[in-house]
Design a protein around this motif. Structure first.
Motif, PDB file in Angstrom:
ATOM      1  N   LEU A   1       7.930   4.742  39.160  1.00  0.00           N
ATOM      2  CA  LEU A   1       7.736   6.192  39.193  1.00  0.00           C
ATOM      3  C   LEU A   1       8.864   6.909  38.449  1.00  0.00           C
ATOM      4  CD1 LEU A   1       6.574   6.669  42.900  1.00  0.00           C
ATOM      5  CD2 LEU A   1       5.175   6.951  40.854  1.00  0.00           C
ATOM      6  N   LEU A   2      10.086   6.415  38.610  1.00  0.00           N
ATOM      7  CA  LEU A   2      11.234   7.031  37.935  1.00  0.00           C
ATOM      8  C   LEU A   2      11.144   6.901  36.416  1.00  0.00           C
ATOM      9  CD1 LEU A   2      14.173   5.869  40.248  1.00  0.00           C
ATOM     10  CD2 LEU A   2      13.351   8.207  39.953  1.00  0.00           C
TER      11      LEU A   2
ATOM     12  N   LEU B   1       8.976   9.745  44.732  1.00  0.00           N
ATOM     13  CA  LEU B   1       9.683  10.010  43.475  1.00  0.00           C
ATOM     14  C   LEU B   1      10.922  10.885  43.727  1.00  0.00           C
ATOM     15  CD1 LEU B   1      10.009   9.836  40.462  1.00  0.00           C
ATOM     16  CD2 LEU B   1       8.231  11.574  40.188  1.00  0.00           C
TER      17      LEU B   1
ATOM     18  N   ASN C   1       8.007  12.982  36.066  1.00  0.00           N
ATOM     19  CA  ASN C   1       9.268  13.537  36.546  1.00  0.00           C
ATOM     20  C   ASN C   1       9.411  15.006  36.168  1.00  0.00           C
ATOM     21  OD1 ASN C   1      11.663  11.628  37.693  1.00  0.00           O
ATOM     22  ND2 ASN C   1      10.140  10.408  36.588  1.00  0.00           N
TER      23      ASN C   1
END
Length: 510
Positions: free
Chosen positions: A46-47, A259, A53
């Motif tokens: 996810l990062l 996240l 993001n």
């Protein structure tokens, strides 16, 4: 070998705590990840999604920043109601002397001093958002009650209670920013809501100018009634829309929260932990970084205590008309917005520039105060006004100093304690500042000007000392990591609510 066993032992203990549902040493963000089955690999995936993001940060900005900014705008206007009222008929209506007026400014911060840490503890142990919004409603109600006062005693009591209810706002906002944003994003976000002090100065000036046209009741009473009513309505909106924390926020789904927790991991400061850890309080009390920030903030707010409460009286010395005084004070707000947003942008945009910006933005304050002090107020009115407008640059240095504990201290209790200590200095400085402005020296206030220049110069030295301390700490940690050939503990620093002293992976920003 011994370190590996220690790390394994910590990890086993942490896993056991998660399995039985007991939150002890774990940060609650990590508990959330375990409960929903997210591995480190899933979080990292996810990062790595840059578009997601950026979209998430935009959503967080839309949810949080309008609420924080609106509250800060109202807080500044409401706190300044005393100064606006003094320009009109407050002193004559309540039969107060100039010395008693100075004490009203200090009484607010005595209350702030007493109430701030208890509110911080309550916010950590319960629901942060509800603590904040409840206090917004209470301080709005207290403003409206102030309009009924007829003496210094009544004003003093109301001013004290106003300080009690405003006490948790800024510390809690700094904790909120530390919880929702990465360390590189925190200075500018803090700057966005803190710059609303400037917006508040502009809006407050315009509102007061309009209220000043009222002829039916005393203008100062109308100021308190109208501003208080607006604040109560805003507090109700805050109660409905301000989330308590990342984990319980209703407008974000599970993946969004994962996240956000993963992004928070990057700084190794943790998301939240409701357990008060006494050893972390002791650690905050012996950390030199905390005490440098304490002294920096104390000196900064000595400046603020004088300027905030007497600046309008300085301007009043340039004109005989109350409405003109209010109008001439409005540009100061625009200058403050520029200083705060530009300074915090530089601190966020360029790595490890925070202490340099803190140093740089003290220089206009020194120059502006020297102009106020040395220029003739009768023949050089434009120069005096310009000096007044530029001396507000110190506020940018304050914003960065206030954000430092939330950014540079690991462990939720240590971080909360560091923030609280810095705000104790904030209160003490605001108590001291007004008393350096002697009535017999109006409108120049030479003693106050000398104190401001001295405080700003001392702050500049402290900013450089803080920079050298944090650089030294990072170098020692880098050297230790290079010598050992490893990054120290691995699982424990990700799972446990560790302080920056305990976590060898922690690096300070400066």
């Amino acid at each position: 070998m011994k370190e590996d066993k220690k790390a394994a032992s910590i990890t086993q203990t942490d896993e056991k705590d998660v399995q039985v549902g007991i939150i002890t040493d774990l940060d609650e963000g990590e508990v959330f990840l375990h409960q929903h089955g997210y591995t480190n690999e899933a979080v990292q995936a996810l990062l790595d999604d840059e578009l997601r993001n950026k979209a998430l940060v935009r959503r967080v900005d839309l949810v949080l920043l309008p609420l924080l900014a609106g509250t800060y705008t109202l807080q500044y206007i409401d706190k300044s109601a005393l100064g606006y009222s003094a320009v009109f008929d407050l002193l004559s209506s309540t039969h107060m002397t100039s010395n008693e007026y100075s004490w009203l400014a200090s009484i607010f911060y005595f209350a702030y001093l007493l109430a701030e840490y208890p509110w911080n503890i309550l916010a950590q142990k319960t629901r942060l958002g509800k603590v904040v919004s409840g206090n917004v409603i209470a301080w709005g109600a207290m403003l409206m009650i102030t309009a009924a006062c007829t003496s210094f005693t009544g004003m003093g009591i109301c001013r004290f209670l106003l300080g009690v209810f405003e006490a948790p706002i800024t510390p809690c906002f700094m904790m909120i920013v530390g919880m929702w944003y990465t360390r590189s994003q925190q200075p500018f976000r803090a700057g966005v809501f803190y710059s609303c002090n400037g917006l508040g100065a502009v809006i407050g000036g315009v509102l007061t100018y309009g209220i000043g046209q009222i002829k039916t009741i005393a203008v100062w009473r109308a100021i308190y009634l109208i501003l208080g009513g607006i604040t109560v309505c805003w507090g109700i909106l805050m109660f409905v829309f301000l989330p308590d924390d990342v984990i319980s926020a209703k407008r974000f789904n599970i993946e969004d929260k994962v996240l956000l927790i993963g992004r928070n991991r990057l700084g190794r400061t943790g998301v939240i932990n409701h357990k008060i850890k006494w050893y972390q309080i002791r650690e905050a009390l012996v950390d030199p970084q905390v005490w440098i920030l304490f002294l920096f903030t104390l000196l900064n707010e000595v400046i603020n205590g004088g300027i905030a409460n007497f600046s309008k009286l300085i301007i009043k010395g340039l004109t005989d008309d109350a409405l003109t005084t209010v109008a001439l004070a409005i540009p100061m707000g625009g200058f403050q917005i520029f200083y705060i947003l530009s300074g915090t942008f530089l601190a966020s945009r360029f790595r490890n520039m925070r202490t340099i910006v803190m140093f740089m933005y003290l220089m206009p304050t020194i120059i502006g105060t020297c102009l106020l002090w040395n220029m003739n107020h009768e023949t050089h009115k434009v120069g005096v006004l310009f000096g007044y407008y530029i001396c507000g640059a110190y506020v940018c240095s304050l914003v960065l100093a206030l954000q430092m504990p939330a950014t540079n201290l690991g462990g939720y209790t240590k971080r909360s304690t560091g923030v609280a200590l810095v705000f104790l200095a904030y209160c003490a400085g605001n108590i001291i500042g007004p008393h350096a402005f002697l009535a017999k020296e109006a409108p120049i206030y030479q003693t106050g000007c000398k104190l401001i220049v001295s405080c700003a110069a001392a702050q500049a030295v402290l900013a450089l000392c803080l920079r050298m301390l944090l650089i030294s700490r990072n170098k020692k940690r880098d050297a230790a990591a290079s010598h050992e050939g490893v990054e120290g503990i691995s699982q424990a620093d990700e799972l446990a609510d560790l302080t920056d002293f305990e976590n060898p992976n922690f690096r300070y920003v400066f």
